[in-house]
Design a protein around this motif. Structure first.
Motif, PDB file in Angstrom:
ATOM      1  N   ILE A 243       0.848  -1.189   0.000  1.00 45.59           N
ATOM      2  CA  ILE A 243       0.000   0.000   0.000  1.00 45.59           C
ATOM      3  C   ILE A 243       0.886   1.242   0.000  1.00 45.59           C
ATOM      4  CG2 ILE A 243      -1.559   1.385   1.463  1.00 45.59           C
ATOM      5  CD1 ILE A 243      -3.066  -0.909   0.540  1.00 45.59           C
ATOM      6  N   GLN A 244       0.535   2.220  -0.810  1.00 42.17           N
ATOM      7  CA  GLN A 244       1.153   3.533  -0.722  1.00 42.17           C
ATOM      8  C   GLN A 244       0.042   4.539  -0.438  1.00 42.17           C
ATOM      9  OE1 GLN A 244       5.016   4.134  -1.844  1.00 42.17           O
ATOM     10  NE2 GLN A 244       4.487   2.419  -0.515  1.00 42.17           N
ATOM     11  N   THR A 245       0.240   5.349   0.588  1.00 43.56           N
ATOM     12  CA  THR A 245      -0.788   6.312   0.973  1.00 43.56           C
ATOM     13  C   THR A 245      -0.536   7.640   0.261  1.00 43.56           C
ATOM     14  OG1 THR A 245      -1.075   5.237   3.095  1.00 43.56           O
ATOM     15  CG2 THR A 245      -1.812   7.521   2.931  1.00 43.56           C
ATOM     16  N   HIS A 246      -1.573   8.120  -0.399  1.00 45.45           N
ATOM     17  CA  HIS A 246      -1.471   9.383  -1.146  1.00 45.45           C
ATOM     18  C   HIS A 246      -2.545  10.359  -0.688  1.00 45.45           C
ATOM     19  CE1 HIS A 246       1.359   8.339  -4.454  1.00 45.45           C
ATOM     20  NE2 HIS A 246       1.006   7.116  -4.125  1.00 45.45           N
ATOM     21  N   ASN A 291       3.693  10.304  -1.912  1.00 51.34           N
ATOM     22  CA  ASN A 291       3.143   9.683  -0.705  1.00 51.34           C
ATOM     23  C   ASN A 291       2.845  10.789   0.301  1.00 51.34           C
ATOM     24  OD1 ASN A 291       4.043   7.461  -2.068  1.00 51.34           O
ATOM     25  ND2 ASN A 291       4.826   6.434  -0.231  1.00 51.34           N
TER      26      ASN A 291
ATOM     27  N   TYR B  19       7.428  12.248  -9.730  1.00 48.30           N
ATOM     28  CA  TYR B  19       7.706  11.520  -8.490  1.00 48.30           C
ATOM     29  C   TYR B  19       8.118  10.092  -8.797  1.00 48.30           C
ATOM     30  CZ  TYR B  19       6.907   9.847  -3.713  1.00 48.30           C
ATOM     31  OH  TYR B  19       7.048   9.312  -2.454  1.00 48.30           O
ATOM     32  N   ASN B  48       5.801   2.494   3.546  1.00 45.68           N
ATOM     33  CA  ASN B  48       4.729   3.502   3.489  1.00 45.68           C
ATOM     34  C   ASN B  48       4.796   4.320   4.770  1.00 45.68           C
ATOM     35  OD1 ASN B  48       2.518   4.795   2.333  1.00 45.68           O
ATOM     36  ND2 ASN B  48       1.050   3.442   3.343  1.00 45.68           N
ATOM     37  N   ARG B  71      11.850  13.583   2.660  1.00 46.61           N
ATOM     38  CA  ARG B  71      10.676  14.428   2.847  1.00 46.61           C
ATOM     39  C   ARG B  71       9.839  13.854   3.986  1.00 46.61           C
ATOM     40  NH1 ARG B  71       5.441  14.378   0.680  1.00 46.61           N
ATOM     41  NH2 ARG B  71       6.021  12.339  -0.131  1.00 46.61           N
TER      42      ARG B  71
END
Lengths: 405, 131
Positions: A243-246, A291, B19, B48, B71
């Motif tokens: 999962i990548q949180t955006h 992210n 990105y 993540n 970041r």
């Protein structure tokens, strides 16, 4: 003065203290968590369960989405779970005894290039084969469904037609949550707000409870329904999620008379627009690129979707932007959700719904409840297991889902 | 909108950049030796992090070169920019700088130098890991 205030209306649910143990715990009191608890109680007879919510009920992405409901996905696996979800939406107002303003006003997915046209027609055919209502409309027919669309060829990406799903629509998100919450409560489910899960406790690869800011609670089944926080929380039990949180943003205009009779989505110029019952134009588009957990994004993303909207709907050019906001969405690399068992016994995950989780609320709850109750997937969510990233059986809905996720 | 410090061009608007996700995900040394699980890990699993995150950016509308940045994923503040091929100069848990023997030279580079040509091979390898 206090004497003059009217009496507070009845509360829709209790606010109980957590019990020392539950048969199952659902983490996350948003739409998916509430729907899961509802189906656990209703379909599986599990009423000694709790929903733990770190903030207030439905205060996360459930409060931030653009409320679009549809099932016109390309792939069989997606069409099955989203169409099942739509069928549940159609019966829920009666079942929950709550009119949450589910309005089946249809959705138009516009095509602006030849490739769009090909893919749209293919998706219509796939939808029809899967029993999902869908048709291809030429520009004139698009205009008949939504008279305010500019179908002229004087814009950068003229409308070359669109797919139409008449049974799609919108619903009032807050009321959906409250409707589920009231029924859950009636069936004995404890809805516990301001209760943050800080750790998942396991012994020998098995869940035995959760640690919270209100103490330890024992349970042998934990279902996570926490969207953008899924990866961080699952990691507490040593489970890694793809999962990548955006950040995902949305916006509303000031209130207007009804001008927009349906839902319009355009993947190519990327904006989606509907008009809420109250009168605001509600819009959204894609995620911010990086992210992020900040529940905010860049204003250029808002500007881009507004410029697309104004080109498609010239009458919006005098509308004022009232408010923008952002949420944290959990994106997978195939743009399809994960509703799955994990390598930890008793730990189940429902996540990865990305930018499109609202429409899936009842379908996710229905299938995830089955998984939590039985420890095995329902046939609807079996394809959405974590194993697909190893087997290669991805459900690649990038673009194919009618709009990029 | 973020203001991003390109190591070659200086501060530019976020809209000029592309990105590239998590930094320092190396291509497997022996791809044939990987199990399906390890392949899945390489292809689909990324950290993540809520907090400091080492990630790749490309100044796609400028010098078109890739570089790394640290970041904060909650505040979005970019605290460090450093060339491809260099290990992350920041302890991501504490935010403290890691001092290494090679550090003194690369500090000046990150502050506006040419980025160096010695790391071009590493750049190619890392930038193949698309999203």
């Amino acid at each position: 003065m206090a004497d003059m205030l009217p009496e507070h209306p009845d509360f829709l649910w209790r606010n109980p203290d957590p019990k020392p143990s539950y048969e199952a715990i659902i983490v996350g009191g948003g739409g998916h968590g509430l729907a899961t608890a509802y189906y656990l109680a209703k379909n599986h007879g599990m009423t000694n369960i709790a929903i733990l919510e770190k903030g207030w009920l439905a205060g996360g992405n459930m409060a931030r989405n653009t409320t679009i409901i549809r099932s016109n996905y390309l792939w069989d696996e997606s069409a099955a779970i989203y169409e099942h979800s739509l069928k549940l939406w159609e019966q829920l107002p009666e079942e929950l005894e709550y009119d949450f303003l589910f309005s089946q006003r249809g959705v138009l997915n516009l095509a602006h290039t030849l490739q769009d046209v090909r893919e749209s027609r293919r998706r219509v055919n796939a939808n029809v084969l899967n029993g999902v209502d869908a048709e291809w409309l030429d520009p004139q027919q698009v205009k008949e469904v939504c008279p305010i669309i500019n179908i002229g060829d004087d814009i950068r990406y003229p409308v070359m037609g669109g797919t139409y799903q008449p049974r799609a629509g919108i619903a009032k998100h807050d009321h959906v949550a409250w409707a589920f919450a009231r029924k859950c409560d009636e069936m004995g489910v404890d809805i516990i707000q301001n209760c943050e899960v800080t750790d998942l406790i396991t012994i020998a690869g098995k869940v035995i409870g959760v640690e919270t800011n209100r103490g330890r609670i024992a349970t042998e089944r934990v279902g996570l329904a926490v969207a953008g926080d899924s990866a961080g929380l699952a990691e507490k039990a040593g489970v890694r999620l793809p999962i990548q949180t955006h950040p995902l943003q949305a916006l509303v205009s000031e209130l207007f008379e009804p001008v927009h009779p349906t839902v319009v989505m355009s993947n190519h110029v990327h904006v989606y627009v509907s008009q809420a019952h109250k009168g605001e134009l509600v819009m959204g588009a894609g995620v911010d690129a990086y992210n992020g957990f900040g529940q905010r994004g860049g204003f250029h993303v808002i500007e881009e979707q507004l410029s697309a909207a104004v080109e498609l709907f010239p009458i919006f050019s005098r509308a004022h932007l009232l408010r923008t906001w952002g949420g944290n969405v959990d994106v997978t690399l195939d743009a399809s959700p994960i509703v799955s068992t994990t390598e930890v016994e008793g730990l189940f995950v429902n996540c990865g719904w990305g930018t499109g989780g609202f429409k899936g609320t009842p379908g996710a709850g229905f299938s995830f409840a089955h998984t939590v109750a039985n420890g095995t997937p329902h046939e609807l969510n079996a394809p959405f297991a974590l194993e697909r990233f190893e087997t290669g059986h991805l459900i690649d809905e990038h673009g194919a889902a009618a709009v990029a996720h | 909108m973020l203001l991003i410090e390109c190591p070659n061009c200086g501060p530019r608007d976020e809209t000029e950049f592309h990105y590239g996700g998590q930094a320092h995900v190396a291509y497997p040394e022996d791809p044939y030796a990987l199990t399906d699980k390890e392949w899945a890990e390489y292809l689909f699993y990324r950290d993540n992090t809520r907090g400091l995150y080492a990630e790749r950016w490309s100044h796609s509308l400028g010098c078109r070169k890739w570089f790394n940045a640290v970041r904060d994923t909650v505040t979005y503040e970019i605290t460090t920019v450093y060339p491809m091929g260099q290990p992350c100069p920041v302890d991501l848990r504490t935010g403290e700088r890691i001092r290494t023997a090679a550090d003194s030279g690369s500090d000046a580079e990150a502050g506006g130098g040419s980025g160096g040509s010695s790391n071009s091979a590493d750049t190619t390898i890392e930038s193949e890991v698309g999203r």
